[in-house]
Design a protein around this motif. Structure first.
Motif, PDB file in Angstrom:
ATOM      1  N   LEU A  34      -4.112   6.456   6.294  1.00 56.20           N
ATOM      2  CA  LEU A  34      -2.768   6.493   5.707  1.00 56.20           C
ATOM      3  C   LEU A  34      -2.096   5.128   5.795  1.00 56.20           C
ATOM      4  CD1 LEU A  34      -0.465   8.218   4.496  1.00 56.20           C
ATOM      5  CD2 LEU A  34       0.250   8.721   6.839  1.00 56.20           C
ATOM      6  N   LEU A  35      -2.278   4.434   6.926  1.00 53.76           N
ATOM      7  CA  LEU A  35      -1.676   3.111   7.103  1.00 53.76           C
ATOM      8  C   LEU A  35      -2.320   2.087   6.178  1.00 53.76           C
ATOM      9  CD1 LEU A  35       0.201   1.195   8.745  1.00 53.76           C
ATOM     10  CD2 LEU A  35      -1.728   0.855  10.309  1.00 53.76           C
ATOM     11  N   VAL A  36      -3.652   2.094   6.118  1.00 58.53           N
ATOM     12  CA  VAL A  36      -4.365   1.099   5.310  1.00 58.53           C
ATOM     13  C   VAL A  36      -4.256   1.408   3.821  1.00 58.53           C
ATOM     14  CG1 VAL A  36      -6.634   0.110   4.814  1.00 58.53           C
ATOM     15  CG2 VAL A  36      -5.962   0.547   7.183  1.00 58.53           C
ATOM     16  N   GLY A  37      -4.372   2.707   3.470  1.00 57.65           N
ATOM     17  CA  GLY A  37      -4.318   3.087   2.062  1.00 57.65           C
ATOM     18  C   GLY A  37      -2.909   3.121   1.512  1.00 57.65           C
ATOM     19  N   GLY A  38      -1.992   3.703   2.272  1.00 58.99           N
ATOM     20  CA  GLY A  38      -0.589   3.680   1.866  1.00 58.99           C
ATOM     21  C   GLY A  38       0.004   5.018   1.490  1.00 58.99           C
ATOM     22  N   ASN A  39      -0.815   6.063   1.214  1.00 59.12           N
ATOM     23  CA  ASN A  39      -0.241   7.354   0.842  1.00 59.12           C
ATOM     24  C   ASN A  39      -1.218   8.481   1.174  1.00 59.12           C
ATOM     25  OD1 ASN A  39      -2.020   7.784  -1.605  1.00 59.12           O
ATOM     26  ND2 ASN A  39      -0.935   5.940  -2.269  1.00 59.12           N
ATOM     27  N   ALA A  54      -3.837  -2.505   2.423  1.00 57.73           N
ATOM     28  CA  ALA A  54      -4.855  -3.519   2.136  1.00 57.73           C
ATOM     29  C   ALA A  54      -6.005  -2.885   1.363  1.00 57.73           C
ATOM     30  CB  ALA A  54      -5.361  -4.138   3.435  1.00 57.73           C
ATOM     31  N   SER A  55      -6.340  -3.466   0.225  1.00 62.86           N
ATOM     32  CA  SER A  55      -7.354  -2.868  -0.648  1.00 62.86           C
ATOM     33  C   SER A  55      -8.766  -3.017  -0.097  1.00 62.86           C
ATOM     34  CB  SER A  55      -7.264  -3.481  -2.039  1.00 62.86           C
ATOM     35  OG  SER A  55      -7.432  -4.896  -1.973  1.00 62.86           O
ATOM     36  N   LEU A  56      -9.110  -4.199   0.435  1.00 62.34           N
ATOM     37  CA  LEU A  56     -10.476  -4.412   0.930  1.00 62.34           C
ATOM     38  C   LEU A  56     -10.810  -3.510   2.118  1.00 62.34           C
ATOM     39  CD1 LEU A  56     -13.174  -5.887   0.902  1.00 62.34           C
ATOM     40  CD2 LEU A  56     -12.132  -7.697   2.309  1.00 62.34           C
ATOM     41  N   PRO A  57      -9.966  -3.461   3.172  1.00 61.45           N
ATOM     42  CA  PRO A  57     -10.278  -2.536   4.273  1.00 61.45           C
ATOM     43  C   PRO A  57     -10.351  -1.078   3.827  1.00 61.45           C
ATOM     44  CG  PRO A  57      -8.655  -4.136   4.981  1.00 61.45           C
ATOM     45  CD  PRO A  57      -8.813  -4.317   3.501  1.00 61.45           C
ATOM     46  N   PHE A  58      -9.482  -0.693   2.873  1.00 62.32           N
ATOM     47  CA  PHE A  58      -9.535   0.691   2.389  1.00 62.32           C
ATOM     48  C   PHE A  58     -10.838   0.952   1.643  1.00 62.32           C
ATOM     49  CE2 PHE A  58      -8.666   3.849  -0.981  1.00 62.32           C
ATOM     50  CZ  PHE A  58      -8.395   4.950  -0.167  1.00 62.32           C
ATOM     51  N   ALA A  59     -11.283  -0.035   0.852  1.00 64.74           N
ATOM     52  CA  ALA A  59     -12.558   0.116   0.147  1.00 64.74           C
ATOM     53  C   ALA A  59     -13.711   0.243   1.136  1.00 64.74           C
ATOM     54  CB  ALA A  59     -12.779  -1.069  -0.787  1.00 64.74           C
ATOM     55  N   MET A  60     -13.666  -0.526   2.226  1.00 66.42           N
ATOM     56  CA  MET A  60     -14.713  -0.444   3.246  1.00 66.42           C
ATOM     57  C   MET A  60     -14.666   0.894   3.975  1.00 66.42           C
ATOM     58  SD  MET A  60     -16.370  -3.169   2.783  1.00 66.42           S
ATOM     59  CE  MET A  60     -17.499  -3.056   4.155  1.00 66.42           C
TER      60      MET A  60
END
Length: 397
Positions: free
Chosen positions: A45-50, A110-116
């Motif tokens: 939730l923190l890294v993705g945002g929702n 952050a998009s990169l950490p969420f993608a990982m």
């Protein structure tokens, strides 16, 4: 539900593969129990945002689990359970590498950490799909029919007790990190959990098809009578119920359908419970870690109690009673909106719900295994990943 024959004297259920499988269960549940149910949803939730990102990531894990499970089960039956387990271990290493990168570079939105993270959960779904079917099937192949409820109960208790250690370790980390949902504290908990989880790959690689049992581990309705046969044995195999619709070979299909329905419903809620208690109930990290530690302990105890009751009352009778209580508690969690901020009301209902439903897994698994032929046991155990997919995919609803 009766097994249908006595267990051969002198055949121990605690074989090499069973012991290794239980050690895998211990280490894997300790590692994942440290972060997956409590910290990981909030971290996503923190890294993705929702909330959609939480559901998408968890749903991705379920989908890849489904895609890999059925082919892995077929290959395990036709080729080698050992080889499938080791391939699954390789995917586990890849998954761990991705989540470590996500943890190291994590920051809000952050998009990169969420993608990982998504890549890690997807790879973990593939790993679970490959390992869970062949590994559990190999344990069942190494246990004499008639003793699987004991082995499944012991394995479930090991899982529950080990999983309770994980949140306790996380609790200690949060105590020294200020008891708040900070990025740094969640990173420490996840990193420790990954390290413990990877250690489970060692005993998994020691499991081997050579150590499985022969005819004594075959499905109950396919086994030969112990002493020259009897009329009662033949009658058991022909026995039906529900106007002849449910025969002995169809028992496993009925049990699978029941589990599929239950987990599809549970998938709407189960992974969002940590986020719900954090956002709606304002529960502190230390309290939530303590709740999940206590929850796993209670599940282990109730699993043992259920196994004892099943020997007196029957496995299905115990399962039905537990699910009636669990479903009632789930309904209360949705209806008691005015009590969401009162932990003394919501947490006991939540713990009762999970304890009653989670403690039935051993009994359901033993019934399915007892009525599944060895030649197709890997595929039927892999079908359990379909229910796992439902558990995750339901979160997108």
């Amino acid at each position: 539900m009766a097994v249908g024959r006595e267990v051969p004297v002198g055949v121990s259920p605690w074989t090499h593969n069973v012991k290794c499988g239980m050690l895998v269960t211990c280490l894997y549940s300790m590692g994942t129990g440290l972060y997956q149910m409590t910290v990981l949803p909030s971290f996503i939730l923190l890294v993705g945002g929702n909330n959609f990102d939480v559901g998408f990531a968890e749903g991705l894990q379920g989908m890849t689990n489904l895609i890999s499970a059925l082919p892995a089960g077929y290959v395990a039956d036709k080729w080698s359970r050992k080889a499938c387990i080791r391939i699954g271990c390789c995917f586990t290493l890849l998954s761990a590498s991705c989540i470590i990168v996500a943890v190291l570079f994590a920051k809000p939105n952050a998009s990169l950490p969420f993608a990982m993270l998504c890549a890690s959960l997807g790879l973990q779904g593939i790993s679970d799909g490959i390992i869970n079917g062949p590994l559990v099937a190999l344990m069942d192949d190494s246990c004499p029919t008639g003793r699987r409820s004991d082995v499944e109960t012991a394995n479930s208790m090991v899982y529950a007790l080990s999983a309770s250690v994980g949140p306790l370790l996380g609790l200690i980390v949060f105590v020294f990190s200020g008891d708040s949902w900070t990025l740094a504290s969640m990173q420490r908990v996840i990193a420790l959990g990954i390290a413990i989880t990877l250690s489970a790959m060692i005993p998994a690689c020691y499991m081997d098809d050579r150590y499985s049992l022969g005819e004594v581990s075959e499905a109950v309705h396919l086994q030969q009578p112990l002493t020259g046969g009897s009329p009662q044995e033949g009658e058991r195999r022909k026995k039906t119920s529900c106007f002849g619709l449910i025969t002995v070979p169809r028992v496993r299909l009925v049990m699978f359908c029941i589990e599929m329905i239950l987990t599809t419903g549970a998938g709407m809620t189960v992974k969002f419970f940590p986020v719900f208690f954090k956002e709606e109930g304002h529960i502190r990290p230390v309290v939530l870690q303590g709740v999940f530690a206590s929850l796993q302990l209670l599940t282990g105890v109730n699993t043992f109690v259920n196994n004892r009751l099943a020997k007196c009352c029957g496995r299905l009778q115990v399962i039905i009673c537990c699910y009636v209580v669990g479903i009632s508690c789930t309904s209360l969690l949705g209806l008691l909106k005015s009590y969401y901020t009162i932990p003394g009301v919501m947490l006991p209902i939540f713990m009762m719900r999970c304890t009653m439903q989670w403690s039935c897994g051993a009994l359901m698994g033993s019934i399915i295994a007892d009525y599944t032929p060895k030649a197709s046991r890997g595929r039927w155990k892999a079908l359990g990943s379909v229910t796992a997919m439902s558990l995750s995919d339901g979160e997108l609803a």
